[in-house]
Motif scaffolding. Structure first.
Motif, PDB file in Angstrom:
ATOM      1  N   THR A 108       0.501  -1.344   0.445  1.00  0.00           N
ATOM      2  CA  THR A 108      -0.201   0.253   0.136  1.00  0.00           C
ATOM      3  C   THR A 108       0.850   0.968   0.051  1.00  0.00           C
ATOM      4  OG1 THR A 108      -1.799  -1.100   1.014  1.00  0.00           O
ATOM      5  CG2 THR A 108      -1.580   1.295   0.776  1.00  0.00           C
ATOM      6  N   VAL A 109       2.270   1.132   0.956  1.00  0.00           N
ATOM      7  CA  VAL A 109       2.866   2.426   0.592  1.00  0.00           C
ATOM      8  C   VAL A 109       3.418   2.682  -1.212  1.00  0.00           C
ATOM      9  CG1 VAL A 109       4.531   3.363   1.786  1.00  0.00           C
ATOM     10  CG2 VAL A 109       3.201   1.934   3.266  1.00  0.00           C
ATOM     11  N   ASP A 110       3.506   1.085  -1.359  1.00  0.00           N
ATOM     12  CA  ASP A 110       4.075   2.078  -2.992  1.00  0.00           C
ATOM     13  C   ASP A 110       3.028   2.615  -3.699  1.00  0.00           C
ATOM     14  OD1 ASP A 110       6.910   0.619  -1.964  1.00  0.00           O
ATOM     15  OD2 ASP A 110       7.082  -1.582  -2.698  1.00  0.00           O
ATOM     16  N   ALA A 111       2.207   1.447  -3.255  1.00  0.00           N
ATOM     17  CA  ALA A 111       0.850   2.268  -4.124  1.00  0.00           C
ATOM     18  C   ALA A 111       0.762   3.797  -4.187  1.00  0.00           C
ATOM     19  CB  ALA A 111      -0.444   1.226  -3.957  1.00  0.00           C
ATOM     20  N   ALA A 112       0.554   3.992  -3.053  1.00  0.00           N
ATOM     21  CA  ALA A 112       0.235   5.163  -2.808  1.00  0.00           C
ATOM     22  C   ALA A 112       1.720   6.243  -3.133  1.00  0.00           C
ATOM     23  CB  ALA A 112       0.415   5.740  -0.842  1.00  0.00           C
ATOM     24  N   ILE A 113       2.925   5.824  -3.015  1.00  0.00           N
ATOM     25  CA  ILE A 113       3.944   6.931  -3.431  1.00  0.00           C
ATOM     26  C   ILE A 113       3.950   6.906  -5.422  1.00  0.00           C
ATOM     27  CG2 ILE A 113       6.065   6.845  -4.317  1.00  0.00           C
ATOM     28  CD1 ILE A 113       6.745   5.770  -0.662  1.00  0.00           C
ATOM     29  N   ARG A 156       0.717   2.592  11.098  1.00  0.00           N
ATOM     30  CA  ARG A 156       1.549   1.878  10.280  1.00  0.00           C
ATOM     31  C   ARG A 156       1.279   2.746   9.224  1.00  0.00           C
ATOM     32  NH1 ARG A 156      -0.262  -2.157  13.988  1.00  0.00           N
ATOM     33  NH2 ARG A 156       1.089  -2.940  15.383  1.00  0.00           N
ATOM     34  N   LEU A 157       0.843   2.239   8.174  1.00  0.00           N
ATOM     35  CA  LEU A 157       0.684   2.747   7.278  1.00  0.00           C
ATOM     36  C   LEU A 157       1.598   4.196   7.389  1.00  0.00           C
ATOM     37  CD1 LEU A 157       0.385   2.380   3.807  1.00  0.00           C
ATOM     38  CD2 LEU A 157      -2.371   3.142   4.323  1.00  0.00           C
ATOM     39  N   LEU A 158       0.855   4.691   7.656  1.00  0.00           N
ATOM     40  CA  LEU A 158       0.852   6.804   8.063  1.00  0.00           C
ATOM     41  C   LEU A 158       2.544   6.770   8.320  1.00  0.00           C
ATOM     42  CD1 LEU A 158      -2.486   7.948   9.443  1.00  0.00           C
ATOM     43  CD2 LEU A 158      -1.842   8.044   6.893  1.00  0.00           C
ATOM     44  N   LYS A 159       2.750   6.120   9.301  1.00  0.00           N
ATOM     45  CA  LYS A 159       4.026   6.960   9.718  1.00  0.00           C
ATOM     46  C   LYS A 159       5.137   5.798   8.622  1.00  0.00           C
ATOM     47  CE  LYS A 159       6.834   5.604  14.201  1.00  0.00           C
ATOM     48  NZ  LYS A 159       6.379   4.667  15.335  1.00  0.00           N
ATOM     49  N   LEU A 160       5.015   4.789   8.218  1.00  0.00           N
ATOM     50  CA  LEU A 160       6.007   4.793   6.547  1.00  0.00           C
ATOM     51  C   LEU A 160       5.274   5.668   6.284  1.00  0.00           C
ATOM     52  CD1 LEU A 160       5.390   0.332   6.805  1.00  0.00           C
ATOM     53  CD2 LEU A 160       7.532   2.076   7.294  1.00  0.00           C
ATOM     54  N   ILE A 180      -4.663  12.341   6.714  1.00  0.00           N
ATOM     55  CA  ILE A 180      -5.701  12.811   8.398  1.00  0.00           C
ATOM     56  C   ILE A 180      -5.943  11.459   8.351  1.00  0.00           C
ATOM     57  CG2 ILE A 180      -8.423  13.048   7.699  1.00  0.00           C
ATOM     58  CD1 ILE A 180      -6.496  16.012   7.351  1.00  0.00           C
ATOM     59  N   HIS A 181      -6.661  11.282   9.957  1.00  0.00           N
ATOM     60  CA  HIS A 181      -7.463   9.921  10.152  1.00  0.00           C
ATOM     61  C   HIS A 181      -8.445  10.143  10.666  1.00  0.00           C
ATOM     62  CE1 HIS A 181      -7.353   5.784  11.182  1.00  0.00           C
ATOM     63  NE2 HIS A 181      -7.620   6.271  12.687  1.00  0.00           N
ATOM     64  N   VAL A 192      -6.139  10.005   3.144  1.00  0.00           N
ATOM     65  CA  VAL A 192      -7.284   9.432   4.786  1.00  0.00           C
ATOM     66  C   VAL A 192      -7.078   8.334   5.328  1.00  0.00           C
ATOM     67  CG1 VAL A 192      -9.262  10.171   5.335  1.00  0.00           C
ATOM     68  CG2 VAL A 192      -8.554  12.154   3.772  1.00  0.00           C
ATOM     69  N   THR A 193      -6.734   7.739   6.195  1.00  0.00           N
ATOM     70  CA  THR A 193      -7.280   6.521   6.398  1.00  0.00           C
ATOM     71  C   THR A 193      -8.505   6.626   7.228  1.00  0.00           C
ATOM     72  OG1 THR A 193      -5.307   6.832   8.395  1.00  0.00           O
ATOM     73  CG2 THR A 193      -4.490   5.801   6.719  1.00  0.00           C
TER      74      THR A 193
END
Length: 484
Positions: free
Chosen positions: A127-132, A150-154, A169-170, A140-141
């Motif tokens: 998901t991190v790779d996809a977001a980048i 964990r996603l937002l931190k990475l 945003i959470h 927004v999570t």
């Protein structure tokens, strides 16, 4: 799957006309625009001709919240909005193309997580790779704090390396107030969350005091209330809601059609069963509910039950099979249909519910219920050790009293559930107490929205989804990008 995301990235969104639900009114966007001094987020998106939003929802309740947020962003944004991320059926109906279905994240509990931890870590990295690749202006999570945080931190760390940083945003604050040391964790969240959208009135102030910018946007229950006939909610019991004779007749026709279509009899002992929205919890709770119905049928021979099925393919398949051998007459209805679900509540005398967001839906419907919950023994022990509140269901927490019976953990056995359900089904005083409490809770949430000074310009807007969208479009990045 990344090829799907590349297709989404290359697709140019079209600006669609306002198509708000009639009860919200087409005038919402017009009413809000006079207060729209756009943020850097929107101004930056306008220069690129679109607002790219990476949206992640990991469970059914989050999928519903996210779909309403999508509608709000699409209708209020001055530029076209493009979405990508992780979601479910409600988001898909709004045109969302997810990189993988949210069912892969639907794991609840501490011990229960261990067998899935390798796959979830893999999904976080994917998901991190996809977001980048998507290069969003906004991430927004929604709820699902274990995966989301964990996603937002990475993401914050990776975007720093790439010298690019979207707004984080959470939506739905973690229940920090329920756990020992919960408030201390808020200070850590501010390093990778720019703004948090709260659904309970007291949460935003505490978040802000701990350095985490937050806004109370209203409980999603209020979006349910504005989307269905008030005769299906506790609202019709109050003096402020006027219902026409034609509305009453239409409501009665729908109720009668529901009963006839499903072979149910008016006035009989109908119980709604809500075993959960995750396959893991449904597998644990539904067999307990089946045995409970078997025992309850001995004293209530006309007993039947209705099960609204969460929009989760795995859950639907499991319940479809289990219902074939259920000990009482059982009707399955699609939980994704808000009206069908609330009509089922309306024709029922009581409900048996797994602890979660469904308890608040029963509160809105004014349906007396019993709340139950089982988990792995180690998870139950950890909950006992870490919790700092006396109740598990939100209505009891908000009222600080045990209005709704809670049959939990080791006590969650069919014999105990039968005892609690019989009291709810047969004792008028117990029923009246729960209905009165439901009216108090709905009024509490209504008034809390009206009293929010930060939403003085929005006091006439009754939709949490639209208030959340408006808040996001005006949010600013509060954190230094290099803070990790």
């Amino acid at each position: 799957m990344l090829s799907l995301l590349r297709a989404i990235v290359s697709h140019t969104p079209t600006r669609r006309a306002f198509t708000l639900a009639p009860l919200l009114g087409d005038a919402i966007a017009t009413q809000l625009r006079p207060y729209s001094i756009w943020s850097k987020l929107v101004n930056g998106a306008a220069r690129e001709g679109e607002l790219r939003v990476f949206l992640v929802a990991g469970e059914v309740s989050g999928d519903t919240i996210a779909s309403r947020l999508m509608q709000g962003l699409q209708d209020l944004s001055p530029v076209p909005v493009k979405f990508a991320g992780v979601g479910g059926e409600s988001m898909r109906k709004r045109g969302f193309e997810f990189i993988f279905p949210m069912e892969e994240l639907a794991v609840m509990g501490l011990w229960e997580l261990l067998p899935h931890i390798v796959n979830i870590r893999r999904r976080i990295n994917y998901t991190v790779d996809a977001a980048i690749l998507f290069q969003p202006h906004l991430v927004v999570t929604v709820d699902s704090k274990g995966f989301s945080f964990r996603l937002l931190k990475l993401l914050r760390s990776r975007f720093v390396q790439n010298n690019y940083g979207p707004l984080h945003i959470h939506y739905v604050a973690p229940s920090f107030w329920a756990w020992k040391g919960g408030e201390e964790r808020l200070k850590d969240l501010r390093h990778y969350i720019d703004h948090i959208l709260c659904i309970l009135p007291f949460e935003a102030q505490i978040c802000n005091l701990n350095g985490l910018p937050a806004t109370y946007v209203g409980h999603p229950l209020l979006d349910d209330a504005s989307s269905i006939n008030p005769l299906l909610t506790v609202h019709h019991l109050g003096p402020s809601v006027m219902v026409s004779e034609s509305e009453k007749q239409e409501h009665q026709r729908k109720v009668e059609a529901f009963l006839k279509h499903n072979g149910l009899f008016p006035g009989s002992n109908i119980v709604t069963l809500l075993p959960g929205s995750r396959l893991q919890e449904v597998r644990r709770m539904l067999p307990i509910y089946a045995e409970t119905m078997q025992l309850l049928k001995k004293s209530l021979p006309d007993l039947s039950c209705v099960i609204p099925i969460a929009p989760n393919r795995q859950v639907q398949s499991y319940i479809d099979k289990a219902a074939q051998s259920f000990p009482v007459s059982t009707v399955l209805i699609p939980g994704a249909s808000l009206e069908a679900k609330y009509i089922a509540f309306n024709v029922s005398k009581a409900a048996l519910c797994t602890s979660g967001s469904a308890v608040m839906e029963l509160t809105l419907a004014g349906l007396p219920c019993v709340v139950s919950y089982r988990a792995h023994l180690i998870t139950e022990w950890l909950i006992h050790f870490k919790k700092k509140i006396n109740f598990i269901s939100l209505p009891n927490i908000l009222l600080n009293t045990k209005v709704i019976p809670e049959v939990l953990f080791g006590d969650c056995a069919p014999e105990n559930l039968v005892k609690a359900l019989r009291e709810v089904l047969l004792d008028k005083k117990v029923q009246e107490m729960q209905i009165d409490s439901a009216k108090k809770i709905v009024r509490m949430l209504d008034r809390s929205m009206e009293q929010q000074k930060e939403h003085a310009d929005l006091c006439h807007i009754r939709s949490p989804g639209y208030i959340a969208a408006w808040t996001i479009l005006h949010a600013e990045k509060k954190l230094p990008l290099n803070k990790t």
